[in-house]
Design a protein around this motif. Structure first.
Motif, PDB file in Angstrom:
ATOM      1  N   LEU A  60       0.850  -1.079  -0.086  1.00  0.00           N
ATOM      2  CA  LEU A  60      -0.045   0.013  -0.041  1.00  0.00           C
ATOM      3  C   LEU A  60       0.773   1.299   0.018  1.00  0.00           C
ATOM      4  O   LEU A  60       0.398   2.346  -0.739  1.00  0.00           O
ATOM      5  CB  LEU A  60      -0.835   0.105   1.284  1.00  0.00           C
ATOM      6  N   GLN A  61       1.906   1.060   0.819  1.00  0.00           N
ATOM      7  CA  GLN A  61       2.856   2.226   0.663  1.00  0.00           C
ATOM      8  C   GLN A  61       3.629   2.465  -0.527  1.00  0.00           C
ATOM      9  O   GLN A  61       3.781   3.638  -1.142  1.00  0.00           O
ATOM     10  CB  GLN A  61       3.853   2.094   1.758  1.00  0.00           C
TER      11      GLN A  61
ATOM     12  N   LYS B 289      -9.707  -0.131   2.389  1.00  0.00           N
ATOM     13  CA  LYS B 289     -10.931  -0.844   3.026  1.00  0.00           C
ATOM     14  C   LYS B 289     -11.480  -1.957   2.141  1.00  0.00           C
ATOM     15  O   LYS B 289     -12.116  -2.809   2.708  1.00  0.00           O
ATOM     16  CB  LYS B 289     -12.013   0.490   3.099  1.00  0.00           C
ATOM     17  N   CYS B 290     -11.310  -1.697   0.857  1.00  0.00           N
ATOM     18  CA  CYS B 290     -11.406  -2.650   0.008  1.00  0.00           C
ATOM     19  C   CYS B 290     -10.645  -4.102  -0.152  1.00  0.00           C
ATOM     20  O   CYS B 290     -11.238  -5.011  -0.438  1.00  0.00           O
ATOM     21  CB  CYS B 290     -11.813  -2.166  -1.781  1.00  0.00           C
ATOM     22  N   TRP B 291      -9.303  -3.797   0.024  1.00  0.00           N
ATOM     23  CA  TRP B 291      -8.564  -4.865  -0.371  1.00  0.00           C
ATOM     24  C   TRP B 291      -7.985  -5.577   0.918  1.00  0.00           C
ATOM     25  O   TRP B 291      -7.494  -6.651   0.850  1.00  0.00           O
ATOM     26  CB  TRP B 291      -7.283  -4.250  -1.194  1.00  0.00           C
TER      27      TRP B 291
ATOM     28  N   THR C  55      -0.766  -8.806   2.867  1.00  0.00           N
ATOM     29  CA  THR C  55      -1.313  -7.410   3.002  1.00  0.00           C
ATOM     30  C   THR C  55      -2.595  -7.176   2.702  1.00  0.00           C
ATOM     31  O   THR C  55      -3.261  -6.776   3.207  1.00  0.00           O
ATOM     32  CB  THR C  55      -0.422  -6.475   2.519  1.00  0.00           C
ATOM     33  N   PHE C  56      -3.033  -7.909   1.660  1.00  0.00           N
ATOM     34  CA  PHE C  56      -4.279  -8.139   0.703  1.00  0.00           C
ATOM     35  C   PHE C  56      -5.057  -9.172   0.912  1.00  0.00           C
ATOM     36  O   PHE C  56      -4.205 -10.388   1.282  1.00  0.00           O
ATOM     37  CB  PHE C  56      -4.023  -7.770  -0.644  1.00  0.00           C
ATOM     38  N   ARG C  57      -6.260  -9.224   0.705  1.00  0.00           N
ATOM     39  CA  ARG C  57      -7.032 -10.515   0.831  1.00  0.00           C
ATOM     40  C   ARG C  57      -6.513 -11.569  -0.071  1.00  0.00           C
ATOM     41  O   ARG C  57      -6.384 -10.969  -1.118  1.00  0.00           O
ATOM     42  CB  ARG C  57      -8.570 -10.156   0.659  1.00  0.00           C
TER      43      ARG C  57
ATOM     44  N   GLU D 267      -6.575   9.938  -0.109  1.00  0.00           N
ATOM     45  CA  GLU D 267      -8.172   9.319  -0.110  1.00  0.00           C
ATOM     46  C   GLU D 267      -8.342   8.030  -1.097  1.00  0.00           C
ATOM     47  O   GLU D 267      -8.979   7.139  -0.681  1.00  0.00           O
ATOM     48  CB  GLU D 267      -8.834  10.346  -0.660  1.00  0.00           C
ATOM     49  N   ILE D 268      -7.580   7.903  -2.191  1.00  0.00           N
ATOM     50  CA  ILE D 268      -7.660   6.752  -3.096  1.00  0.00           C
ATOM     51  C   ILE D 268      -6.997   5.479  -2.390  1.00  0.00           C
ATOM     52  O   ILE D 268      -7.598   4.436  -2.240  1.00  0.00           O
ATOM     53  CB  ILE D 268      -6.689   7.019  -4.477  1.00  0.00           C
ATOM     54  N   ILE D 269      -5.968   5.716  -1.612  1.00  0.00           N
ATOM     55  CA  ILE D 269      -5.302   4.709  -0.829  1.00  0.00           C
ATOM     56  C   ILE D 269      -6.155   4.141   0.429  1.00  0.00           C
ATOM     57  O   ILE D 269      -6.441   3.011   0.622  1.00  0.00           O
ATOM     58  CB  ILE D 269      -3.903   4.924  -0.293  1.00  0.00           C
ATOM     59  N   ASP D 270      -6.763   5.053   1.028  1.00  0.00           N
ATOM     60  CA  ASP D 270      -7.671   4.706   2.156  1.00  0.00           C
ATOM     61  C   ASP D 270      -8.817   3.959   1.785  1.00  0.00           C
ATOM     62  O   ASP D 270      -9.226   3.168   2.223  1.00  0.00           O
ATOM     63  CB  ASP D 270      -7.948   6.180   2.851  1.00  0.00           C
TER      64      ASP D 270
END
Length: 199
Positions: free
Chosen positions: A84-85, A194-196, A147-149, A187-190
């Protein structure tokens, strides 16, 4: 004090930056050698010493931005760290680059890309494909590192991320290129978090 002579590359950069400035304020159709010469402070004839046509200037400008983005992508991709970073860093860099070259979105979303220059269209497609491949790799890496689902569809995730970025840039461009584009990266990363990321 003797003023150093402007090199050919410096002059080409100066002309391309002036072209993007005119495009940002007035659009692609308003880019003329007369306006460009006045903006740079040289004669119209001098423009043709560095570029053969308006299209040649646009190709140079787009290539300059493309090379800077590719260099940053390569740098970030080689780093170790949170996926994400990595995404946040590249989106911030991309938005900052566009804020500094505000005419680029006008070129990208113009008929010059879709109906005009074949070379511009191919360059843009190459840029999109490279950016998509980078996103795909970062997302896949995020899944593998936990990190992601695990059930995240990598193709759709990369496409949705690209869509968010392009729509944000498009809105910013048609709203007059105001300040604050780079702030939208967070905002996009936030939203993507929440989705990933598994709750």
């Amino acid at each position: 004090m003797i003023q150093e002579k402007t090199t050919q590359m410096e002059r080409r950069l100066q002309i391309s930056q002036a072209a993007l400035k005119i495009i940002a304020k007035q659009g692609v159709d308003k880019l003329t050698t007369k306006r460009l010469a006045k903006e740079v402070g040289i004669s119209e004839a001098a423009i043709y010493k560095y570029f053969e046509s308006k299209n040649d200037i646009l190709v140079f400008a787009l290539k300059f931005v493309q090379e800077n983005l590719h260099k940053k992508i390569t740098e970030i991709d080689s780093d170790t760290g949170d996926s994400l970073q990595k995404l946040l860093r590249i989106i911030r860099f991309q938005f900052n680059l566009l804020e500094e070259n505000q005419g680029i979105p006008r070129v990208i979303f113009s008929e010059q890309i879709y109906l005009g220059s074949h070379l511009l269209r191919e360059m843009y497609l190459q840029n999109i494909n490279g950016y998509y491949a980078f996103l795909h790799g970062i997302i896949q890496e995020g899944i593998e590192k936990g990190t992601f689902r695990k059930d995240l569809n990598v193709d759709m995730a990369a496409t949705s991320c690209m869509g968010l970025v392009q729509t944000t840039v498009f809105r910013w461009s048609i709203e007059g290129n105001g300040k604050g584009l780079i702030n939208r990266a967070d905002e996009i990363i936030d939203y993507l978090r929440k989705c990933w990321v598994k709750a």
